[in-house]
Write a protein that holds these residues in place. Structure first.
Motif, PDB file in Angstrom:
ATOM      1  N   LEU A   6       0.812  -1.206   0.091  1.00 35.22           N
ATOM      2  CA  LEU A   6       0.133  -0.082   0.038  1.00 35.22           C
ATOM      3  C   LEU A   6       0.884   1.208  -0.034  1.00 35.22           C
ATOM      4  N   THR A   7       1.909   1.245   0.940  1.00 38.25           N
ATOM      5  CA  THR A   7       2.926   2.287   0.775  1.00 38.25           C
ATOM      6  C   THR A   7       3.638   2.611  -0.457  1.00 38.25           C
ATOM      7  N   LEU A   8       3.967   1.528  -1.195  1.00 35.93           N
ATOM      8  CA  LEU A   8       4.650   1.519  -2.421  1.00 35.93           C
ATOM      9  C   LEU A   8       3.635   2.023  -3.405  1.00 35.93           C
ATOM     10  N   TRP A   9       2.484   1.493  -3.230  1.00 38.15           N
ATOM     11  CA  TRP A   9       1.432   2.000  -4.368  1.00 38.15           C
ATOM     12  C   TRP A   9       1.151   3.602  -4.207  1.00 38.15           C
ATOM     13  N   ALA A  10       0.973   3.871  -3.093  1.00 36.97           N
ATOM     14  CA  ALA A  10       0.898   5.486  -2.702  1.00 36.97           C
ATOM     15  C   ALA A  10       1.939   6.333  -3.199  1.00 36.97           C
ATOM     16  N   ALA A  11       3.261   5.694  -3.108  1.00 39.84           N
ATOM     17  CA  ALA A  11       4.600   6.380  -3.408  1.00 39.84           C
ATOM     18  C   ALA A  11       4.593   6.564  -5.006  1.00 39.84           C
ATOM     19  N   VAL A  13       1.872   6.631  -7.022  1.00 39.82           N
ATOM     20  CA  VAL A  13       0.628   7.492  -7.433  1.00 39.82           C
ATOM     21  C   VAL A  13       1.269   8.891  -7.150  1.00 39.82           C
ATOM     22  N   LEU A  14       2.001   9.540  -6.015  1.00 38.70           N
ATOM     23  CA  LEU A  14       2.314  10.592  -5.672  1.00 38.70           C
ATOM     24  C   LEU A  14       3.531  10.924  -6.882  1.00 38.70           C
ATOM     25  N   LEU A  15       4.517  10.025  -6.971  1.00 35.94           N
ATOM     26  CA  LEU A  15       5.478  10.160  -8.134  1.00 35.94           C
ATOM     27  C   LEU A  15       4.794  10.659  -9.431  1.00 35.94           C
ATOM     28  N   ALA A  16       3.640   9.955  -9.980  1.00 33.68           N
ATOM     29  CA  ALA A  16       3.158  10.224 -10.981  1.00 33.68           C
ATOM     30  C   ALA A  16       2.313  11.411 -11.027  1.00 33.68           C
ATOM     31  N   LEU A  17       1.724  11.894  -9.996  1.00 32.00           N
ATOM     32  CA  LEU A  17       0.913  13.218  -9.942  1.00 32.00           C
ATOM     33  C   LEU A  17       1.957  14.162 -10.046  1.00 32.00           C
ATOM     34  N   TRP A  18       3.345  14.054  -9.298  1.00 32.25           N
ATOM     35  CA  TRP A  18       4.339  15.122  -9.159  1.00 32.25           C
ATOM     36  C   TRP A  18       4.943  15.370 -10.648  1.00 32.25           C
ATOM     37  N   LEU A  19       5.044  14.102 -11.329  1.00 29.80           N
ATOM     38  CA  LEU A  19       5.767  14.187 -12.957  1.00 29.80           C
ATOM     39  C   LEU A  19       4.764  14.916 -13.655  1.00 29.80           C
ATOM     40  N   ALA A  20       3.300  14.786 -13.416  1.00 26.92           N
ATOM     41  CA  ALA A  20       2.259  15.390 -14.342  1.00 26.92           C
ATOM     42  C   ALA A  20       2.133  16.897 -13.980  1.00 26.92           C
ATOM     43  N   TRP A  21       2.400  17.174 -12.615  1.00 22.70           N
ATOM     44  CA  TRP A  21       2.295  18.579 -12.107  1.00 22.70           C
ATOM     45  C   TRP A  21       3.437  19.413 -12.812  1.00 22.70           C
ATOM     46  N   THR A  22       4.826  18.610 -12.609  1.00 20.83           N
ATOM     47  CA  THR A  22       5.890  19.307 -13.075  1.00 20.83           C
ATOM     48  C   THR A  22       5.943  19.481 -14.700  1.00 20.83           C
ATOM     49  N   TYR A  23       5.438  18.495 -15.178  1.00 18.72           N
ATOM     50  CA  TYR A  23       5.506  18.606 -16.770  1.00 18.72           C
ATOM     51  C   TYR A  23       4.660  19.549 -17.216  1.00 18.72           C
ATOM     52  N   ASN A  24       3.155  19.929 -16.787  1.00 20.17           N
ATOM     53  CA  ASN A  24       2.395  20.795 -17.071  1.00 20.17           C
ATOM     54  C   ASN A  24       3.023  22.019 -16.611  1.00 20.17           C
ATOM     55  N   ARG A  25       3.679  22.162 -15.301  1.00 24.39           N
ATOM     56  CA  ARG A  25       4.627  23.633 -15.292  1.00 24.39           C
ATOM     57  C   ARG A  25       5.411  24.124 -16.391  1.00 24.39           C
ATOM     58  N   LEU A  26       6.282  23.025 -16.870  1.00 23.22           N
ATOM     59  CA  LEU A  26       7.036  23.397 -17.874  1.00 23.22           C
ATOM     60  C   LEU A  26       6.407  23.982 -19.095  1.00 23.22           C
ATOM     61  N   VAL A  27       5.424  23.003 -19.538  1.00 25.40           N
ATOM     62  CA  VAL A  27       4.588  23.328 -20.634  1.00 25.40           C
ATOM     63  C   VAL A  27       4.008  24.904 -20.611  1.00 25.40           C
TER      64      VAL A  27
END
Length: 179
Positions: A6-11, A13-27
């Motif tokens: 569960l902790t690994l799955w949450a990590a 998901v958080l990494l994927a959200l951070w990647l999406a947020w960072t990518y969108n900031r760059l765009v």
């Protein structure tokens, strides 16, 4: 499901959200740079639209300045001018306005005075557009160079933007218009 998975799955998901947020900031930052460049293009187009009117107004009085008038008209006609050509056009406009100083009737002409005012307005708007663009470039390039955003930027091929810099320091000021 145990707590480790569960902790690994949450990590993940958080990494994927951070990647999406960072990518969108760059765009978003890259699009601000494109918008800034578009603003410069609009102001350069406005300036290029004024040039033939100024050349015509001065040309009626200063036929012997044919070489200068032709050079300014030639520079204005370039479809995609580069920074050096823009700098040369700025110098040509300064010389054109200096020629106008020698003709009191021209200086008193309402049409010419209106064109001078419009040129000053365009040059001021161009200066603001350059500042906006360079600010957008600064924000974008800072994102590209900041950790950990640079990891995402490199992975997705974001490249640094170039600042709008004039070839000569004297070109940083708008053409002088004397009333």
């Amino acid at each position: 499901m145990n707590s480790l998975s569960l902790t690994l799955w949450a990590a993940v998901v958080l990494l994927a959200l951070w990647l999406a947020w960072t990518y969108n900031r760059l765009v978003s930052a890259r699009n601000a740079v494109k918008e800034g460049w578009s603003g410069i293009d609009v102001q350069l187009k406005r300036r290029h639209d004024l040039v033939p009117l100024l050349v015509d107004a001065v040309g009626a009085y200063a036929r012997h300045e044919r070489g200068l008038l032709e050079r300014v008209a030639r520079l204005r006609s370039r479809s995609v001018p580069d920074l050096e050509e823009e700098a040369e056009l700025s110098r040509g406009l300064e010389q054109l306005l200096a020629v106008a100083e020698a003709y009191p009737d021209l200086k008193a002409s309402a049409n010419f005075l209106s064109l001078q005012r419009q040129l000053v307005e365009v040059e001021e708007a161009l200066q603001l557009a350059r500042r906006y663009y360079n600010g957008a470039v600064r924000v974008y390039n800072t994102l590209l160079e900041s950790f950990p955003t640079l990891l995402v930027a490199r992975r997705f091929g974001f490249t640094p933007a170039r600042y709008f810099e004039l070839p000569l320091a004297t070109e940083a000021r708008p053409p002088e218009v004397k009333w």
